[in-house]
Design an enzyme around this catalytic site. Structure first.
Site, PDB file in Angstrom:
ATOM      1  N   GLU A  17      -4.566  -2.033  -7.069  1.00 32.46           N
ATOM      2  CA  GLU A  17      -4.037  -3.321  -6.609  1.00 32.46           C
ATOM      3  C   GLU A  17      -2.758  -3.579  -7.383  1.00 32.46           C
ATOM      4  O   GLU A  17      -2.442  -2.863  -8.338  1.00 32.46           O
ATOM      5  CB  GLU A  17      -5.053  -4.447  -6.835  1.00 32.46           C
ATOM      6  CG  GLU A  17      -5.459  -4.681  -8.280  1.00 32.46           C
ATOM      7  CD  GLU A  17      -4.589  -5.699  -9.009  1.00 32.46           C
ATOM      8  OE1 GLU A  17      -3.980  -6.566  -8.331  1.00 32.46           O
ATOM      9  OE2 GLU A  17      -4.499  -5.632 -10.251  1.00 32.46           O
TER      10      GLU A  17
ATOM     11  N   HIS B 204      -5.216  -9.730  -7.769  1.00 34.72           N
ATOM     12  CA  HIS B 204      -4.482 -10.976  -7.957  1.00 34.72           C
ATOM     13  C   HIS B 204      -4.673 -11.963  -6.807  1.00 34.72           C
ATOM     14  O   HIS B 204      -3.977 -12.983  -6.759  1.00 34.72           O
ATOM     15  CB  HIS B 204      -2.987 -10.678  -8.098  1.00 34.72           C
ATOM     16  CG  HIS B 204      -2.596  -9.994  -9.371  1.00 34.72           C
ATOM     17  ND1 HIS B 204      -2.806  -8.642  -9.575  1.00 34.72           N
ATOM     18  CD2 HIS B 204      -2.025 -10.463 -10.507  1.00 34.72           C
ATOM     19  CE1 HIS B 204      -2.345  -8.316 -10.777  1.00 34.72           C
ATOM     20  NE2 HIS B 204      -1.867  -9.391 -11.367  1.00 34.72           N
TER      21      HIS B 204
ATOM     22  N   SER C   2      -4.695  -6.941 -14.252  1.00 30.13           N
ATOM     23  CA  SER C   2      -3.241  -6.923 -14.252  1.00 30.13           C
ATOM     24  C   SER C   2      -2.738  -6.051 -15.395  1.00 30.13           C
ATOM     25  O   SER C   2      -3.105  -4.880 -15.502  1.00 30.13           O
ATOM     26  CB  SER C   2      -2.705  -8.363 -14.339  1.00 30.13           C
ATOM     27  OG  SER C   2      -1.340  -8.420 -13.999  1.00 30.13           O
TER      28      SER C   2
END
Length: 316
Positions: free
Chosen positions: A221, A286, A124
């Site tokens: 992502e 995630h 992230s």
């Protein structure tokens, strides 16, 4: 040679694997850390035979900016001191959120380079740090689950993927969940890079940004980005030339980004014209199950088979 040099994405220096009894530091480079979630994650680490050391400012909250885990300099000091401590074998991020970009330039990069590579894990917002470790010091890292996120304590497959990558890296040379399928068929080789696509785009134009993904296998992502925003992010990467010459692309999860067919349409439209293999839903990011993926290691992407195969273990 680091990734800041011209030419294709280079392979990076790999850290040593972890062993039972090792001390590992847990740091919070980004957002505030839930104490109960941290405690659950620390129990998992202890169950692996590790001795987790919580950095001094992990549970801090910035007095005015509640989205930050304390002051930028404190978060940077925690990471630098953990990295430079010879008794610490690895550095694990507690969670993402936002804030890594704010403290990246405050790290003592010469000292980190002198200390050598260590196992470093996060995803992230931690993408900003993965890129910094690659570009500034040439160290391979792990895009993987974090100590104080729900999937680490709650999903056995996610947890085992990280454990194996850290302790038995030769056993996880082939990655891919059963969901993986080709968005664009084909096979490509290169060195892995990437992570959260919004963070990669946000790095463009900064002094130490990677010049391009040329020759690399790019992992992408994200979370919470609507399809039109993903379109804008990918268009920025395309217009900047950052995607020119990329060898192949592996796509992970797109949690809370809207209906997947809408997301898929954007991915196909923006990436399909590159003329390189693209595999979707490989199983990192995630999502409810998140595989640990090495960054900075040579690999083969087979979009038709839905696999990413590493030519050497991520850790030595």
């Amino acid at each position: 040679m680091t990734a800041a040099a011209s030419g294709p994405v280079p392979a990076l220096a790999r850290p040593a694997r972890l062993r039972p009894g090792d001390r590992v530091a847990v740091v919070a480079p980004s957002g505030p850390v839930p104490e109960a979630a941290l405690a659950a994650g620390l129990d998992v680490l202890r169950g692996w035979g590790l001795e987790p050391v919580v950095a001094p400012h992990v549970l801090d909250v910035h007095p005015r900016l509640g989205h930050l885990a304390g002051a930028d300099r404190d978060r940077a000091r925690d990471l630098t001191e953990a990295w430079c401590d010879p008794a610490i074998a690895g550095v694990l991020c507690a969670r993402g959120g936002y804030g890594a970009q704010r403290m990246t330039d405050l790290l003592d990069w010469p000292a980190i380079r002198a200390a050598g590579p260590k196992a470093f894990v996060g995803y992230s917002d931690v993408t900003a740090l993965h890129e910094a470790f690659a570009v500034r010091v040439g160290f391979a890292t792990l895009h993987g689950t974090m100590t104080a996120v729900a999937a680490f304590a709650g999903d056995p497959a996610t947890r085992e993927s990280l454990r194996a990558a850290l302790f038995e890296p030769e056993t996880v040379r082939v990655l891919g969940l059963g969901t993986a399928r080709p968005l664009v068929p084909g096979r490509a080789t290169g060195v892995t890079l990437g992570g959260c696509v919004s963070l990669l785009a946000a790095d463009l134009g900064t002094p130490h940004a990677r010049p391009s993904a040329r020759g690399g296998l790019l992992l992408l992502e994200d979370v919470g980005e609507e399809p039109y925003r993903l379109d804008r992010i990918l268009t920025q990467l395309l217009r900047s030339g950052w995607l020119d010459g990329v060898a192949g692309i592996a796509l992970g999860s797109w949690e809370e980004c809207g209906p997947y067919e809408e997301v898929r349409a954007v991915l196909g439209d923006r990436l399909g014209g590159l003329g390189v293999p693209v595999v979707e839903e490989l199983g990192f990011g995630h999502g409810p199950t998140a595989l640990t993926v090495p960054l900075g290691v040579p690999a083969v992407l087979d979009a038709d088979a839905g696999t990413l195969t590493f030519e050497r273990p991520a850790l030595i």
